[in-house]
Design a protein around this motif. Structure first.
Motif, PDB file in Angstrom:
ATOM      1  N   GLY A   1       0.776  -1.240   0.000  1.00  0.00           N
ATOM      2  CA  GLY A   1       0.000   0.000   0.000  1.00  0.00           C
ATOM      3  C   GLY A   1       0.798   1.274   0.000  1.00  0.00           C
ATOM      4  O   GLY A   1       0.216   2.376  -0.048  1.00  0.00           O
ATOM      5  N   ARG A   2       2.128   1.191   0.061  1.00  0.00           N
ATOM      6  CA  ARG A   2       2.949   2.400   0.050  1.00  0.00           C
ATOM      7  C   ARG A   2       3.104   2.922  -1.386  1.00  0.00           C
ATOM      8  O   ARG A   2       3.035   2.162  -2.339  1.00  0.00           O
ATOM      9  N   TRP A   3       3.324   4.226  -1.474  1.00  0.00           N
ATOM     10  CA  TRP A   3       3.598   4.827  -2.775  1.00  0.00           C
ATOM     11  C   TRP A   3       5.099   5.002  -2.952  1.00  0.00           C
ATOM     12  O   TRP A   3       5.793   5.436  -2.032  1.00  0.00           O
ATOM     13  N   ILE A   4       5.591   4.668  -4.117  1.00  0.00           N
ATOM     14  CA  ILE A   4       6.954   5.004  -4.513  1.00  0.00           C
ATOM     15  C   ILE A   4       6.846   5.997  -5.659  1.00  0.00           C
ATOM     16  O   ILE A   4       6.216   5.729  -6.678  1.00  0.00           O
ATOM     17  N   GLY A   5       7.471   7.165  -5.474  1.00  0.00           N
ATOM     18  CA  GLY A   5       7.397   8.192  -6.495  1.00  0.00           C
ATOM     19  C   GLY A   5       6.191   9.097  -6.301  1.00  0.00           C
ATOM     20  O   GLY A   5       5.663   9.243  -5.200  1.00  0.00           O
ATOM     21  N   ASP A   6       5.748   9.696  -7.379  1.00  0.00           N
ATOM     22  CA  ASP A   6       4.681  10.692  -7.362  1.00  0.00           C
ATOM     23  C   ASP A   6       3.362  10.050  -7.790  1.00  0.00           C
ATOM     24  O   ASP A   6       3.224   9.620  -8.942  1.00  0.00           O
ATOM     25  N   PRO A   7       2.369   9.993  -6.904  1.00  0.00           N
ATOM     26  CA  PRO A   7       1.082   9.416  -7.300  1.00  0.00           C
ATOM     27  C   PRO A   7       0.461  10.074  -8.525  1.00  0.00           C
ATOM     28  O   PRO A   7      -0.290   9.422  -9.262  1.00  0.00           O
ATOM     29  N   ARG A   8       0.791  11.345  -8.770  1.00  0.00           N
ATOM     30  CA  ARG A   8       0.250  12.032  -9.948  1.00  0.00           C
ATOM     31  C   ARG A   8       0.719  11.357 -11.235  1.00  0.00           C
ATOM     32  O   ARG A   8       0.067  11.457 -12.279  1.00  0.00           O
ATOM     33  N   GLY A   9       1.846  10.668 -11.181  1.00  0.00           N
ATOM     34  CA  GLY A   9       2.369  10.006 -12.372  1.00  0.00           C
ATOM     35  C   GLY A   9       1.914   8.577 -12.536  1.00  0.00           C
ATOM     36  O   GLY A   9       2.379   7.884 -13.454  1.00  0.00           O
ATOM     37  N   ALA A  10       0.984   8.111 -11.682  1.00  0.00           N
ATOM     38  CA  ALA A  10       0.615   6.697 -11.690  1.00  0.00           C
ATOM     39  C   ALA A  10      -0.032   6.253 -12.998  1.00  0.00           C
ATOM     40  O   ALA A  10       0.295   5.184 -13.535  1.00  0.00           O
TER      41      ALA A  10
END
Length: 364
Positions: free
Chosen positions: A139-148
């Motif tokens: 469930g963790r984000w790596i990087g920018d969620p806007r770029g998902a």
């Protein structure tokens, strides 16, 4: 093709550009344009018309606080470039020219327009530079969620993602939209085209240990430039960053990098209650770090107080020319210390969705 838009644009061009000729020249050009529309369903702008239209589109951008310098926009006429490989190469050159060794220049690169029955190439990315983002199994984000979304799209095309938090996404170009061969091509951005700034703080050495950085050229690439009824679907453009765009939004928003809790803890702030204003205090220090880092790197960046004062000057200049300045208050007012800036305590000319030339959301 909207013939009225074409006529209105040609008249405006001649009114504001005396070197283009007098009223008789304007009427002669209008007859040429209308005859070309009758023959082909569209018309071709002269280089001077294209440059004027792009600059006025920036002048009309109701969500942009940085319009004082609309006349300085560097316009690259690339209407002859239609091959995906060449479009990518020109986008990389756009970033180099705009980056300008840190002295950021406003630039627009205008590729081929749509023609009747022949949609022009598109750039899939929303910005020429954007960081990848993905969620891990836990469930963790790596990087920018806007770029998902763009990360998933690039992976579908064969791009390999890694676990680096600031991995630059590839550029994706769709050469023939609406055809069976509409699958985009993807291109890694050359290192010399992406100017990045490592982030540090003038008073807290631990800030540099966070390993943060951000790119210097915010080049929007998913909007349509419409000039006199002609639509240019690939026309990436940039100004320079205002510090709060990075420090108060990209790094701070809960749905982006969500760094306020991290910064607050490193500052030793009490997060047990919202009444301690830990978010506000962490937000200020985050923005101090962004402004400090860009200044130390010699990269152009405006602070929100200075840019707000510049926008008020822009309004006054436009008023002297008898022109309105449409503005979206929610975008013009900075997201940090809003009431301390002169743009907060006033109303603006209403936004006119029909105002042209304009940069438009794709699909509008």
């Amino acid at each position: 093709m909207d013939r009225l838009q074409a006529v209105d644009f040609v008249r405006r061009f001649h009114q504001e550009q005396p070197q283009a000729g007098d009223a008789a020249d304007a009427e002669r050009r209008i007859r040429e344009v209308l005859a070309e529309i009758d023959r082909t369903g569209t018309y071709e702008h002269t280089p001077a018309e294209l440059a004027f239209g792009a600059r006025v589109a920036w002048r009309n951008a109701a969500r942009c606080i940085g319009r004082l310098y609309w006349r300085s926009l560097v316009v690259r006429d690339l209407r002859h470039v239609t091959d995906a490989d060449d479009i990518a190469a020109e986008c990389f050159e756009h970033l180099r020219l705009a980056g300008n060794a840190g002295r950021i220049r406003p630039v627009v690169s205008i590729f081929a327009p749509d023609r009747p029955g022949r949609p022009a190439p598109r750039i899939v990315n929303d910005q020429l530079v954007r960081y990848a983002g993905h969620r891990t199994p836990d469930g963790r984000w790596i990087g920018d969620p806007r770029g998902a979304v763009m990360t998933s799209r690039a992976r579908e095309l064969g791009w390999k993602r890694d676990e680096e938090p600031f991995q630059v996404l590839p550029l994706m170009v769709q050469e023939r939209p609406g055809t069976a061969a509409s699958r985009p091509e993807w291109y890694e951005l050359p290192d010399d085209s992406v100017l990045e700034v490592p982030l540090s703080h003038p008073e807290h050495p631990w800030f540099a240990e966070l390993g943060l950085r951000w790119y210097a050229v915010p080049a929007i690439s998913d909007m349509v430039l419409e000039i006199g009824g002609v639509r240019y679907p690939a026309a990436p453009f940039n100004g320079w960053y205002m510090g709060t765009e990075i420090g108060a939004r990209n790094l701070a928003d809960a749905e982006r990098l969500d760094l306020l809790p991290v910064v607050a803890d490193r500052l030793g702030l009490d997060r047990s209650s919202e009444r301690t204003l830990w978010r506000d205090r962490a937000l200020v220090e985050l923005n101090v770090a962004v402004l400090h880092s860009f200044q130390e790197a010699g990269v152009t960046m405006a602070d929100h107080h200075t840019e707000s004062e510049r926008f008020i000057r822009h309004i006054a200049q436009e008023r002297r020319q008898g022109r309105p300045t449409p503005a979206d208050w929610s975008w013009i007012v900075p997201p940090l210390s809003a009431s301390t800036t002169p743009v907060f305590h006033r109303y603006y000319d209403p936004v006119d969705p029909a105002l042209r030339p304009a940069f438009l959301a794709r699909g509008s």
